[in-house]
Structures are given as C-alpha cells and as structure tokens.
Write an enzyme that holds these catalytic residues in place. Structure first.
Site, PDB file in Angstrom:
ATOM      1  N   ASP A 136      24.861  77.730  26.982  1.00 46.14           N
ATOM      2  CA  ASP A 136      23.841  78.586  27.613  1.00 46.14           C
ATOM      3  C   ASP A 136      24.156  78.798  29.090  1.00 46.14           C
ATOM      4  O   ASP A 136      23.333  78.583  29.963  1.00 46.14           O
ATOM      5  CB  ASP A 136      22.463  77.929  27.466  1.00 46.14           C
ATOM      6  CG  ASP A 136      21.352  78.825  28.009  1.00 46.14           C
ATOM      7  OD1 ASP A 136      20.278  78.321  28.354  1.00 46.14           O
ATOM      8  OD2 ASP A 136      21.601  80.033  28.115  1.00 46.14           O
ATOM      9  N   LYS A 138      24.617  80.542  32.428  1.00 47.14           N
ATOM     10  CA  LYS A 138      24.243  81.704  33.231  1.00 47.14           C
ATOM     11  C   LYS A 138      24.177  81.212  34.664  1.00 47.14           C
ATOM     12  O   LYS A 138      24.052  80.005  34.886  1.00 47.14           O
ATOM     13  CB  LYS A 138      22.928  82.315  32.759  1.00 47.14           C
ATOM     14  CG  LYS A 138      21.833  81.373  32.333  1.00 47.14           C
ATOM     15  CD  LYS A 138      20.668  82.176  31.735  1.00 47.14           C
ATOM     16  CE  LYS A 138      19.527  81.274  31.357  1.00 47.14           C
ATOM     17  NZ  LYS A 138      19.545  80.872  29.950  1.00 47.14           N
ATOM     18  N   ASN A 141      22.319  78.218  35.789  1.00 45.22           N
ATOM     19  CA  ASN A 141      22.678  76.871  35.292  1.00 45.22           C
ATOM     20  C   ASN A 141      23.957  76.372  35.941  1.00 45.22           C
ATOM     21  O   ASN A 141      24.518  75.380  35.495  1.00 45.22           O
ATOM     22  CB  ASN A 141      22.913  76.920  33.772  1.00 45.22           C
ATOM     23  CG  ASN A 141      21.624  77.103  33.016  1.00 45.22           C
ATOM     24  OD1 ASN A 141      20.551  76.828  33.564  1.00 45.22           O
ATOM     25  ND2 ASN A 141      21.717  77.577  31.802  1.00 45.22           N
ATOM     26  N   ASP A 154      23.499  72.474  32.758  1.00 46.45           N
ATOM     27  CA  ASP A 154      22.388  72.761  31.835  1.00 46.45           C
ATOM     28  C   ASP A 154      22.512  71.901  30.604  1.00 46.45           C
ATOM     29  O   ASP A 154      23.607  71.611  30.159  1.00 46.45           O
ATOM     30  CB  ASP A 154      22.447  74.215  31.411  1.00 46.45           C
ATOM     31  CG  ASP A 154      23.571  74.398  30.424  1.00 46.45           C
ATOM     32  OD1 ASP A 154      23.310  74.802  29.285  1.00 46.45           O
ATOM     33  OD2 ASP A 154      24.716  74.063  30.787  1.00 46.45           O
ATOM     34  N   THR A 171      16.268  86.324  29.982  1.00 46.84           N
ATOM     35  CA  THR A 171      17.151  87.481  30.004  1.00 46.84           C
ATOM     36  C   THR A 171      18.150  87.440  28.853  1.00 46.84           C
ATOM     37  O   THR A 171      18.580  86.376  28.423  1.00 46.84           O
ATOM     38  CB  THR A 171      17.949  87.534  31.330  1.00 46.84           C
ATOM     39  OG1 THR A 171      18.782  88.685  31.265  1.00 46.84           O
ATOM     40  CG2 THR A 171      18.797  86.289  31.525  1.00 46.84           C
TER      41      THR A 171
END
Ligand SMILES: Clc1cnc2c(Nc3ccc(N4CCOCC4)cc3)nc(-c3cccnc3)cn12
Length: 273
Positions: A136, A138, A141, A154, A171
């Site tokens: 995950d 992004k 993170n 994260d 998002t």
C-alpha cells in the site's frame, strides 16, 4: 532498543509532540526513559479496531512488520497494550514525510526521484522475498530518516498528519487496475505503484489524477497516461514509467529489471541518499 520479548508499558516512555493522527489513532514522538532512545509511538484505539473488525489484520501486519529488517523499511521494535489502546513502538524517521518534501519542492530532480525509486524497489524486492505484498505504498506512507533515506512506513495503518490535506485518504490514484477492479492481486501491483510514484516524483501529481474517483477509475482502467511538456523529463524516465504502467500485470517490468534500467543506473545514488 533491543526488541527482546520484554514487556513494555507506557511508563517506560516520555511522550512528546504528536506527529500525526488518523482514523485508528495518533503517532507521537517519544523517548524510552532508560536508554534515552527516541522512537515514534503509534497509538491505536481498540474500540476502533473492534468496530472495523480489524483484529486479525492488525496482528498479521504487526507480525510481518516486526520480522522485516531492511534499510528502507521502518522498524517496528515491539508493541504493548492497555485496557483501551494498542501501542506500536516504531523507528522514528527524523526527516518526516516524503509527501511534505514533494509538496514543498513541487517535483523532485531526476536524481532524487531515481534514488527513491531504487530504494523502494530494493525494499519491495526484500518484502516479496518474505512473501509480503501490496505494501500500500503512497507518498503519505513514505518517510525520510535523518540522512534523507527513504523508509516505507506502512503496515496498513497509515496516519494522516494534521497539516496535510486529506485528499490522500481513500484515493484510488495509487491502485493498479486489478486492485481497482477488486480482482485477486499479486506481487505485480507493487510494480504498478512504483510507476505511479515515479511519475508523481517527477511531475508533482499522480498520472491518473481526476476530479472524481469515477474519472480516476476510468483513467486507470484505460491506462490513460500522458506526459506534460513541463517539467522537462528525460526519455529514459518516461520509458521506465511506461514499462511499469502496463495493464497486463505479467508484462510490467520486474523489480530486478527496474534496478538495471538505464535511467536508474544513470541517476540513482547507490547510497540511497
Ligand atoms: Cl511512524 C513514524 C516515525 N517517524 C515519523 C514521523 N516523523 C517526523 C519527523 C519530522 C517531522 N517534521 C515536521 C515538520 O518539520 C520538520 C520535522 C515530521 C514527522 N512522522 C510521522 C507522521 C505520521 C503521520 C503524519 N505525519 C507524520 C510518522 N512517523
């Protein structure tokens, strides 16, 4: 901070300023009193976990994170809990959020972008070896240590900082087509995300940004990729992005191949700084 199995408790720590807050709790700067060691203490409220039935996910994520040892993955030293809260003892990233640096600078230099992509690729290759996927990733993170080295921070409990706009939460921008379509995803989702991040590092905005989530969804599914004329980005960088943002996950450039890509070889700082 030896990560032995000793039982930690809140009285072992001096709690400092809040670093950020999120749906599940907050992150505080803290100092372990005996060793004077500075850490980040992530506080997660049990009733929030119960409400969202996330017990097993949190436990799995914590087991994974504790077992990961890589220069570009933020350390989880241990955890403890009291009646209403779970506390995660995390490595403190002195440089703060990469997201903040990106917003401040607008976009990154090709050398900086390539260095971060190389660090992320090495961290992901390590995670994949340990059967950990879909981190995950992004910008929110991604943190920076005191030397500016990237740390993936994260385990699914990313927090939103007070100062940051909440455009990021929920998002779709970073999700691969198979994720957005809720299909079974495999390791290759992370390769797609590297393409999204590389684009955002160089242009300052994610490639499929749109007014509505629906439009972002459409742009991702179509791989509606276009490169603005400014800032002026090298052909090699665009080549790498184009070879990662491929709908067929089996055709995306593999992690080892990313590290051999001419743009990475030419621009990434081997020390990851
Ligand atoms: Cl986990 C974890 C480990 N270290 C951190 C950290 N470190 C950190 C250092 C420095 C600054 N700066 C604030 C501006 O002035 C410069 C220093 C912010 C965060 N932040 C977060 C976080 C989380 C959510 C929102 N916002 C920050 C989580 N962290």
């Amino acid at each position: 901070l030896r990560s032995s199995k000793r039982q930690w408790s809140i009285s072992d720590f001096d709690i400092g300023k809040p670093l950020g807050k999120g749906k599940f709790g907050r992150v505080y700067l803290a100092r372990e009193i005996k060793s004077n060691y500075i850490i980040a203490l992530k506080v997660i409220f049990k009733e929030q976990i119960e409400k969202y039935r996330l017990h097993h996910q949190l436990r799995r994520e914590m087991e994974i994170q504790t077992g990961l040892r890589h220069p570009n993955v933020l350390r989880l030293y241990g955890w403890f809990h009291d009646a209403e809260r779970i506390f995660l003892i995390l490595e403190y990233a002195h440089g703060g959020e990469l997201y903040r640096q990106l917003r401040k600078l607008g976009h990154l230099s090709e050398r900086q972008a390539a260095t971060y992509i190389a660090s992320l690729t090495q961290a992901l290759a390590y995670c994949h070896e340990k059967d950990v996927i879909h981190r995950d990733i992004k910008p929110e993170n991604l943190l920076l240590d005191h030397e500016g080295r990237l740390k993936i921070a994260d385990f699914g409990w990313s927090v939103q900082s007070r100062s940051k706009r909440h455009t990021m939460c929920g998002t779709l921008d970073y999700l691969a087509p198979e994720m957005v379509e809720n299909k079974a995803h495999d390791y290759a989702v992370d390769n797609w995300t590297l393409g999204v991040l590389c684009y955002e590092f160089l242009y300052g905005v994610p490639p499929f940004e749109a007014e509505s989530q629906k439009d972002t969804f459409r742009r991702i599914m179509k791989v509606d990729l276009s490169f603005p004329s400014t800032p002026d980005v090298s052909a090699e960088a665009k080549n790498l992005i184009t070879r990662l943002l491929v709908k067929d996950s089996s055709k995306r450039l593999s992690l080892p191949k990313i590290l051999e890509h001419p743009w990475i070889v030419k621009n990434a700082d081997p020390m990851g700084i």
